[in-house]
Design a protein around this motif. Structure first.
Motif, PDB file in Angstrom:
ATOM      1  N   GLY A 126       0.886  -1.375  -0.124  1.00  0.00           N
ATOM      2  CA  GLY A 126      -0.032  -0.054  -0.019  1.00  0.00           C
ATOM      3  C   GLY A 126       0.804   1.330   0.211  1.00  0.00           C
ATOM      4  N   LEU A 127       2.033   1.226   0.330  1.00  0.00           N
ATOM      5  CA  LEU A 127       3.073   2.383   0.626  1.00  0.00           C
ATOM      6  C   LEU A 127       3.800   2.662  -0.543  1.00  0.00           C
ATOM      7  CD1 LEU A 127       3.911   2.175   4.490  1.00  0.00           C
ATOM      8  CD2 LEU A 127       2.336   3.871   3.276  1.00  0.00           C
ATOM      9  N   GLY A 128       3.794   1.531  -1.356  1.00  0.00           N
ATOM     10  CA  GLY A 128       4.800   1.391  -2.496  1.00  0.00           C
ATOM     11  C   GLY A 128       6.035   1.218  -2.171  1.00  0.00           C
ATOM     12  N   GLU A 129       6.367   0.655  -0.999  1.00  0.00           N
ATOM     13  CA  GLU A 129       7.648   0.099  -0.823  1.00  0.00           C
ATOM     14  C   GLU A 129       8.164  -1.193  -1.129  1.00  0.00           C
ATOM     15  OE1 GLU A 129       8.252   0.639   3.492  1.00  0.00           O
ATOM     16  OE2 GLU A 129       7.417   2.547   3.583  1.00  0.00           O
ATOM     17  N   ILE A 130       8.439  -1.315  -2.750  1.00  0.00           N
ATOM     18  CA  ILE A 130       8.415  -2.563  -3.377  1.00  0.00           C
ATOM     19  C   ILE A 130       9.692  -3.363  -2.650  1.00  0.00           C
ATOM     20  CG2 ILE A 130       8.914  -3.518  -5.687  1.00  0.00           C
ATOM     21  CD1 ILE A 130       7.889  -0.933  -6.816  1.00  0.00           C
ATOM     22  N   GLY A 131      10.688  -2.823  -2.343  1.00  0.00           N
ATOM     23  CA  GLY A 131      11.797  -3.142  -1.880  1.00  0.00           C
ATOM     24  C   GLY A 131      11.571  -4.069  -0.675  1.00  0.00           C
TER      25      GLY A 131
END
Length: 725
Positions: free
Chosen positions: A623-628
């Protein structure tokens, strides 16, 4: 004729020292069976001696009782000899106790107390009054007359106070506290009894306390039982640590005494040589005296000079005085439990308080140590492979019950540890052991049937068999008379129903939770309250009542954190609260809460909770876009999921799996049930351990159900009931 009696008494002493008890009894019986007439006092002393031998070294209770009853008749003809009368009363009372004849035991003790009341208040008379009041309290407790038992113990306390004997006062004060813990009338009475024990113990001073090792263990264990009951786990730890230190110090001392005794025996053997040179004999004699002094100083118990009149427990040869944890001086045989049982109990306390904190290595060590010690004692009682309760001597039933109950407590905690660690096969093995012991000793271990059913529920839930888990929890609730145990099992069943996930199961969960939630403040302690708040919060979350769920769960978490210290329950609370924070779009709080939960779950090796937390974290990072973070987290989750699936596959393929989850209760064959129940009911008041169930709330969401919970927002609300408590 007196010379003949003296000679036979001497022969009996010689035979006893050689361990030839049968010969000793025959020498003494020759006096009783003689056609020649002996003085009544000689016959009384002889019969008392025979009874003592029989009680210490055999199972012949009825024969000992007959000798004592005959002695009582003879003593009626003698106006004095009060000490002999008191001895006879005391031993006869114990015989009645051992055969379960409580009414004649009470009658005997009341006669004895009447006699003490009719005599001048000398020290010996008051000590005997203490003895009789202590035994009377036990018999009254067996009959359920707690009010009269308190009166008897308070009378004993008054006699001890008149004697200005603080150690004896402490004995009665701790006995009163123990009865309060068994029959919890009200909080104020229990706390008042607790304070009196604290004041008396403190008044003894450090030197006198050091001489009262038995009282130390008894008092500290009672404090721990109280704190378990009120769920004050944090403050209880200091008492557990104190007991553990005392046990280790005493064990070290006993090892040193044994080493010195072996050395002394070798010296004695050397000194027995007739050809030993005088100079060498003198040196060895000097060393002998030094070792004897050291042994004497290490056994500096202030009650060791005078031996008790009765055996500490019936049907076993008398143990050396230094191997006892004596609570009171003669003529009270004040030992609560044998030292081996007390030490096993200390190990059990370490396990009970260490397991919720994730100290599994120490728990495993103590479980192994405690079970090993118990097995040794069971063998001494004749309990080997294949022996069942029908094979036991009547007189061995009570002590067998003590050790078997302790064994079941260790196995219960082993099951709990292994389930927390997701070691399902090891949990199966321990649970099967419990089941097998119960089948062999169904009457003695009758109270364990509900525990076994509850653990079957714990196992079934842990491996994802929720319907079976709910069945066993409900059965466990039916099998117990404990309001607390019933409540906990119903909460567990509710959690299992919630995990099933359909509308009917949610409704069943609500039906179980509602009554407990409404009465949650009526329980002693907060364990039930923390657990029902957890289940209710979980159910509210399933019904999309996020704010209300968070309020209930936050309250439950506070209770669990402040009072209980159960890390697994705290981790589960945090996981649900983290999920709720995420559902309410509070991502900062969600991240913080979930990381704390993951840390705790790792400490506990709790794989299902780790997977649950990792799944929620993956959703957070996505949801936060923290792909790593999302990819790293998901990779770790899959690794843990594979690990769990392997363990679950091993559990499901085990030969014990179906046996444990099957929706049937254990079938047992009852043997001479009334006789065994009578023997068990005749136990001393001090053996009612009253340890609350030690299994915490099981992980509600194994991997197979975690996805259901995580996708709450996508579930059709029409499938879920909206009823509230």
């Amino acid at each position: 004729m007196e010379a003949v009696a003296e000679g036979l008494w001497g022969l009996a002493d010689y035979a006893e020292k050689k361990g030839e008890i049968g010969k000793a009894v025959k020498c003494l019986e020759a006096i009783c069976q003689s056609h020649a007439s002996f003085l009544p006092i000689v016959e009384v002393k002889t019969r008392l001696r025979i009874s003592t031998l029989l009680l210490k070294h055999s199972h012949n209770v009825n024969q000992a009782k007959s000798h004592l009853e005959r002695s009582q008749l003879l003593l009626k003809q003698i106006p004095s000899c009060f000490d002999l009368k008191f001895r006879t009363f005391s031993m006869l009372s114990q015989c009645y106790h051992l055969v379960g004849a409580i009414p004649p035991q009470k009658q005997t003790l009341l006669k004895a107390l009447d006699l003490t009341a009719s005599l001048p208040p000398e020290v010996s008379v008051r000590l005997w009054a203490c003895n009789f009041n202590s035994q009377l309290a036990n018999s009254l407790i067996i009959e359920g007359d707690y009010h009269s038992a308190f009166s008897a113990l308070e009378s004993g306390f008054d006699s001890a106070s008149q004697l200005c004997y603080p150690e004896l006062q402490m004995f009665f004060a701790t006995s009163v506290l123990h009865v309060h813990l068994m029959q919890w009338y009200d909080d104020n009475s229990v706390q008042s009894a607790l304070r009196r024990c604290d004041d008396l113990w403190e008044s003894l001073g450090p030197d006198r306390r050091e001489q009262c090792l038995g009282l130390l263990f008894y008092n500290e264990l009672l404090h721990i039982f109280y704190q378990l009951r009120v769920c004050d786990y944090k403050n209880a730890n200091q008492h557990v640590d104190k007991l553990d230190a005392a046990m280790k110090a005493d064990s070290q001392k006993m090892r040193e005494v044994q080493r010195l005794t072996n050395e002394l025996n070798a010296l004695n053997q050397s000194l027995s040589r007739p050809d030993l040179p005088n100079r060498e004999r003198s040196l060895l004699s000097s060393k002998q005296a030094q070792i004897q002094d050291r042994i004497s100083s290490m056994n500096n118990m202030n009650w060791s000079a005078e031996q008790p009149l009765e055996p500490a427990y019936f049907g076993n040869t008398k143990r050396p005085w230094q191997e006892k944890l004596v609570l009171a001086p003669p003529p009270i045989d004040g030992e609560w439990l044998p030292k081996s049982a007390v030490y096993a109990l200390v190990d059990l306390m370490v396990v009970i308080f260490g397991r919720p904190r994730g100290l599994f290595k120490e728990c495993a060590k103590r479980i192994q140590s405690g079970m090993r010690a118990i097995q040794v004692e069971l063998v001494k009682l004749g309990i080997t492979d294949g022996v069942r309760e029908v094979d036991l001597q009547h007189s061995a039933i009570w002590m067998a019950g003590v050790y078997l109950m302790l064994l079941m407590q260790f196995l219960e905690n082993k099951v709990a540890v292994e389930l927390t660690r997701s070691e399902f096969v090891e949990a199966q093995e321990a649970l099967v052991q419990m089941k097998e012991w119960f089948i062999r000793f169904p009457t003695i271990l009758q109270a364990c049937e509900s525990i076994i059913e509850m653990l079957r529920g714990q196992y079934a839930h842990s491996v994802g068999c929720y319907s079976e888990a709910a069945f066993h929890y409900i059965e466990a609730a039916k099998l117990t008379g404990s309001k607390s145990m019933q409540a906990m099992c119903q909460v567990y069943a509710a959690v299992s129903y919630i995990c099933i996930g359909d509308a009917e199961s949610s409704s069943q969960a609500l039906d179980l939770i509602g009554p407990i939630y409404r009465m949650k403040d009526s329980f002693v302690g907060v364990r039930e309250q923390a657990s029902v708040l957890f289940a209710y919060g979980l159910l509210l979350m399933r019904q999309d009542e996020y704010e209300e769920a968070r309020a209930r769960l936050a309250k439950g978490l506070q209770i669990a954190h402040n009072s209980m210290g159960n890390l697994q329950l705290i981790a589960q609370y945090l996981t649900i609260l983290g999920h709720l924070a995420l559902a309410l779009h509070d991502t900062v709080q969600a991240r913080e809460i979930l990381r704390s939960s993951l840390t705790l779950a790792k400490k506990l090796y709790d794989i299902p909770t780790q997977i649950w937390v990792l799944s929620v974290l993956t959703g957070l990072y996505k949801g936060l876009g923290e792909i790593g973070n999302e990819m790293e987290n998901e990779e770790y989750r899959k690794k843990k999921l594979d690990d769990l699936q392997t363990k679950l596959a091993d559990a499901h393929s085990s030969i014990h799996h179906i046996e444990l989850i099957d929706k049937v209760r254990i079938e047992v064959q009852q043997f001479h049930e009334l006789d065994i129940k009578r023997a068990m009911e005749s136990q001393s008041m001090g053996v009612n351990l009253d340890i609350p169930e030690s299994v915490g709330l099981s992980t509600p969401m194994p991997a197979s159900s975690s996805s259901r919970l995580l996708d709450l927002d996508n579930l059709d609300s029409r499938r879920r009931g909206k009823r509230k408590i």
